[in-house]
Structures are given as structure tokens and as C-alpha cells.
Design a protein around this motif. Structure first.
Motif, short mmCIF file in Angstrom:
data_model
loop_
_atom_site.label_atom_id
_atom_site.label_comp_id
_atom_site.label_asym_id
_atom_site.label_seq_id
_atom_site.Cartn_x
_atom_site.Cartn_y
_atom_site.Cartn_z
N UNK A 289 0.83 -1.21 0.00
CA UNK A 289 0.00 0.00 0.00
C UNK A 289 0.87 1.26 0.00
N UNK A 290 1.81 1.32 0.91
CA UNK A 290 2.63 2.53 1.05
C UNK A 290 3.47 2.78 -0.20
N UNK A 291 4.06 1.74 -0.76
CA UNK A 291 4.89 1.92 -1.96
C UNK A 291 4.04 2.32 -3.16
N UNK A 292 2.84 1.80 -3.26
CA UNK A 292 1.95 2.20 -4.35
C UNK A 292 1.61 3.69 -4.23
N UNK A 293 1.41 4.16 -3.02
CA UNK A 293 1.14 5.59 -2.81
C UNK A 293 2.35 6.42 -3.20
N UNK A 294 3.53 6.00 -2.76
CA UNK A 294 4.76 6.74 -3.09
C UNK A 294 5.02 6.74 -4.59
#
Length: 52
Positions: free
Chosen positions: A8-13
Motif C-alpha cells: 500500500x505505502x509503496x503504491x502511494x509513493x
């Protein structure tokens, strides 16, 4: 949070990077983000945009 849910976090970044290069009209595309290559380092793959 990033270590628990890198998907989730990497997709946002990655989305933030893609939006930034688009907004700046940079001759790049942000293609991918590889999480935690080392404990404190993620690696983004940027490519020169076609026609740039």
C-alpha cells in the motif's frame, strides 16, 4: 507502517512520483518502486520518456 504494508505505502509513493513528474512535465516516467532493498532504502526506477 511501510514495513508492515509495503504494497500500500509503496503504491502511494509511486503514484506521488508519477504525479510529480507529470505535473512538472519532466522528460521521465516513474516506472516502479522496489521496497526495502536495504533496511532503510527503497529504489525507484525512472526512465526517460519516449520522445524526450
Amino acid at each position: 507502517m511501510a514495513q508492515r504494508r509495503p504494497d500500500i505505502i509503496c503504491a502511494i509513493h509511486l503514484g506521488l512520483m508519477q504525479g510529480t513528474v507529470e505535473t512538472l512535465r519532466a522528460p521521465l516516467t516513474a516506472e516502479s518502486l522496489e521496497p526495502f532493498v536495504t533496511p532503510h532504502l527503497c529504489v525507484a526506477t525512472l526512465r526517460r520518456a519516449e520522445g524526450a
